[in-house]
Design a protein around this motif. Structure first.
Motif, mmCIF file in Angstrom:
data_model
loop_
_atom_site.group_PDB
_atom_site.id
_atom_site.type_symbol
_atom_site.label_atom_id
_atom_site.label_comp_id
_atom_site.label_asym_id
_atom_site.label_seq_id
_atom_site.Cartn_x
_atom_site.Cartn_y
_atom_site.Cartn_z
ATOM 1 N N LEU A 175 5.993 9.606 5.194
ATOM 2 C CA LEU A 175 4.843 9.133 5.954
ATOM 3 C C LEU A 175 3.596 9.977 5.740
ATOM 4 O O LEU A 175 2.495 9.453 5.761
ATOM 5 C CB LEU A 175 5.199 9.032 7.431
ATOM 6 N N GLU A 176 3.735 11.269 5.512
ATOM 7 C CA GLU A 176 2.552 12.101 5.267
ATOM 8 C C GLU A 176 1.844 11.706 3.984
ATOM 9 O O GLU A 176 0.650 11.835 3.874
ATOM 10 C CB GLU A 176 2.914 13.590 5.215
ATOM 11 N N ALA A 177 2.577 11.200 3.013
ATOM 12 C CA ALA A 177 1.956 10.778 1.758
ATOM 13 C C ALA A 177 1.019 9.599 1.982
ATOM 14 O O ALA A 177 0.127 9.347 1.212
ATOM 15 C CB ALA A 177 3.018 10.398 0.738
ATOM 16 N N TYR A 178 1.204 8.890 3.087
ATOM 17 C CA TYR A 178 0.382 7.738 3.398
ATOM 18 C C TYR A 178 -0.698 8.091 4.423
ATOM 19 O O TYR A 178 -1.620 7.332 4.640
ATOM 20 C CB TYR A 178 1.280 6.612 3.950
ATOM 21 N N ALA A 179 -0.559 9.259 5.037
ATOM 22 C CA ALA A 179 -1.475 9.632 6.121
ATOM 23 C C ALA A 179 -2.925 9.568 5.660
ATOM 24 O O ALA A 179 -3.312 10.193 4.691
ATOM 25 C CB ALA A 179 -1.144 11.014 6.644
ATOM 26 N N ARG A 206 10.510 8.081 -7.236
ATOM 27 C CA ARG A 206 9.329 7.378 -6.723
ATOM 28 C C ARG A 206 9.314 5.928 -7.198
ATOM 29 O O ARG A 206 9.467 5.642 -8.381
ATOM 30 C CB ARG A 206 8.054 8.085 -7.173
ATOM 31 N N ALA A 207 9.138 5.024 -6.260
ATOM 32 C CA ALA A 207 9.060 3.593 -6.575
ATOM 33 C C ALA A 207 7.670 3.280 -7.116
ATOM 34 O O ALA A 207 6.675 3.740 -6.575
ATOM 35 C CB ALA A 207 9.350 2.771 -5.329
ATOM 36 N N LYS A 208 7.625 2.479 -8.176
ATOM 37 C CA LYS A 208 6.350 2.147 -8.790
ATOM 38 C C LYS A 208 5.983 0.674 -8.639
ATOM 39 O O LYS A 208 4.846 0.299 -8.871
ATOM 40 C CB LYS A 208 6.388 2.504 -10.272
ATOM 41 N N ASP A 209 6.956 -0.150 -8.247
ATOM 42 C CA ASP A 209 6.716 -1.581 -8.165
ATOM 43 C C ASP A 209 7.360 -2.137 -6.898
ATOM 44 O O ASP A 209 8.575 -2.060 -6.728
ATOM 45 C CB ASP A 209 7.302 -2.265 -9.398
ATOM 46 N N ALA A 210 6.557 -2.699 -6.032
ATOM 47 C CA ALA A 210 7.055 -3.241 -4.764
ATOM 48 C C ALA A 210 7.943 -4.466 -4.973
ATOM 49 O O ALA A 210 8.691 -4.849 -4.086
ATOM 50 C CB ALA A 210 5.890 -3.595 -3.846
ATOM 51 N N ALA A 211 7.883 -5.065 -6.159
ATOM 52 C CA ALA A 211 8.695 -6.243 -6.448
ATOM 53 C C ALA A 211 10.085 -5.880 -6.972
ATOM 54 O O ALA A 211 10.897 -6.765 -7.228
ATOM 55 C CB ALA A 211 7.977 -7.137 -7.452
ATOM 56 N N PRO A 239 24.320 -0.066 -2.438
ATOM 57 C CA PRO A 239 24.159 0.906 -1.360
ATOM 58 C C PRO A 239 22.885 1.746 -1.508
ATOM 59 O O PRO A 239 22.842 2.892 -1.070
ATOM 60 C CB PRO A 239 25.397 1.789 -1.528
ATOM 61 N N GLN A 240 21.833 1.201 -2.112
ATOM 62 C CA GLN A 240 20.609 1.968 -2.341
ATOM 63 C C GLN A 240 19.943 2.378 -1.034
ATOM 64 O O GLN A 240 20.112 1.724 -0.007
ATOM 65 C CB GLN A 240 19.631 1.168 -3.203
ATOM 66 N N LYS A 241 19.177 3.491 -1.130
ATOM 67 C CA LYS A 241 18.428 3.987 0.029
ATOM 68 C C LYS A 241 16.954 4.070 -0.326
ATOM 69 O O LYS A 241 16.583 4.503 -1.403
ATOM 70 C CB LYS A 241 18.926 5.364 0.440
ATOM 71 N N VAL A 242 16.140 3.653 0.613
ATOM 72 C CA VAL A 242 14.690 3.716 0.459
ATOM 73 C C VAL A 242 14.181 4.787 1.414
ATOM 74 O O VAL A 242 14.477 4.758 2.602
ATOM 75 C CB VAL A 242 14.038 2.353 0.799
ATOM 76 N N THR A 243 13.430 5.735 0.870
ATOM 77 C CA THR A 243 12.848 6.796 1.691
ATOM 78 C C THR A 243 11.334 6.634 1.678
ATOM 79 O O THR A 243 10.736 6.465 0.620
ATOM 80 C CB THR A 243 13.218 8.191 1.146
ATOM 81 N N ALA A 254 0.830 -1.211 0.000
ATOM 82 C CA ALA A 254 0.000 0.000 0.000
ATOM 83 C C ALA A 254 0.863 1.259 0.000
ATOM 84 O O ALA A 254 0.532 2.242 -0.667
ATOM 85 C CB ALA A 254 -0.935 -0.001 1.207
ATOM 86 N N LEU A 255 1.963 1.249 0.723
ATOM 87 C CA LEU A 255 2.855 2.408 0.739
ATOM 88 C C LEU A 255 3.383 2.709 -0.664
ATOM 89 O O LEU A 255 3.405 3.864 -1.102
ATOM 90 C CB LEU A 255 4.029 2.169 1.695
ATOM 91 N N VAL A 256 3.794 1.661 -1.374
ATOM 92 C CA VAL A 256 4.311 1.849 -2.735
ATOM 93 C C VAL A 256 3.191 2.311 -3.662
ATOM 94 O O VAL A 256 3.350 3.264 -4.429
ATOM 95 C CB VAL A 256 4.962 0.548 -3.262
ATOM 96 N N THR A 257 2.035 1.671 -3.576
ATOM 97 C CA THR A 257 0.893 2.016 -4.436
ATOM 98 C C THR A 257 0.469 3.470 -4.251
ATOM 99 O O THR A 257 0.101 4.141 -5.207
ATOM 100 C CB THR A 257 -0.296 1.082 -4.128
ATOM 101 N N ARG A 258 0.529 3.958 -3.021
ATOM 102 C CA ARG A 258 0.112 5.331 -2.727
ATOM 103 C C ARG A 258 1.190 6.361 -3.021
ATOM 104 O O ARG A 258 0.987 7.554 -2.794
ATOM 105 C CB ARG A 258 -0.326 5.432 -1.274
ATOM 106 N N GLY A 259 2.343 5.918 -3.500
ATOM 107 C CA GLY A 259 3.391 6.853 -3.892
ATOM 108 C C GLY A 259 4.205 7.406 -2.742
ATOM 109 O O GLY A 259 4.841 8.456 -2.876
ATOM 110 N N ALA A 260 4.257 6.714 -1.629
ATOM 111 C CA ALA A 260 4.966 7.193 -0.455
ATOM 112 C C ALA A 260 6.400 6.688 -0.373
ATOM 113 O O ALA A 260 7.116 7.031 0.557
ATOM 114 C CB ALA A 260 4.210 6.791 0.806
ATOM 115 N N VAL A 261 6.833 5.868 -1.345
ATOM 116 C CA VAL A 261 8.152 5.246 -1.280
ATOM 117 C C VAL A 261 9.023 5.721 -2.435
ATOM 118 O O VAL A 261 8.595 5.742 -3.592
ATOM 119 C CB VAL A 261 8.023 3.704 -1.313
ATOM 120 N N TYR A 262 10.256 6.085 -2.078
ATOM 121 C CA TYR A 262 11.236 6.538 -3.063
ATOM 122 C C TYR A 262 12.477 5.678 -2.967
ATOM 123 O O TYR A 262 12.921 5.334 -1.871
ATOM 124 C CB TYR A 262 11.612 8.002 -2.807
#
Length: 75
Positions: free
Chosen positions: A62-66, A44-49, A55-59, A31-39
């Motif tokens: 949280l407000e985008a999911y609120a 912006r990440a578009k696929d949870a798979a 050394p990648q970083k995931v941001t 749901a976090l990825v689908t709602r556009g809250a994950v980078y």
């Protein structure tokens, strides 16, 4: 804006990094990825798979999911 930055320590799927780093269920991670809250590295990440690794970083913004009706609560 509240953000959580997760450092990817081993190769895995993005949703697995979210589950482990945020202590959420698979459905909540998706749901976090689908709602556009994950980078991933600032994009912006578009696929949870998506496969990620060091050394990648995931941001997670949280407000985008609120949403008062959403089941996710982070401590």
């Amino acid at each position: 804006m509240k953000r959580r930055v997760l450092n990817v320590e081993k190769a895995s799927r993005l949703e697995a990094v979210l589950r482990e780093g945020l202590s959420v269920s698979r459905d909540e991670a998706l749901a976090l990825v689908t709602r556009g809250a994950v980078y991933l590295d600032g994009k912006r990440a578009k696929d949870a798979a998506t496969r990620v690794g060091p050394p990648q970083k995931v941001t997670v913004v949280l407000e985008a999911y609120a949403n008062p009706d959403a089941p996710l609560t982070l401590a």
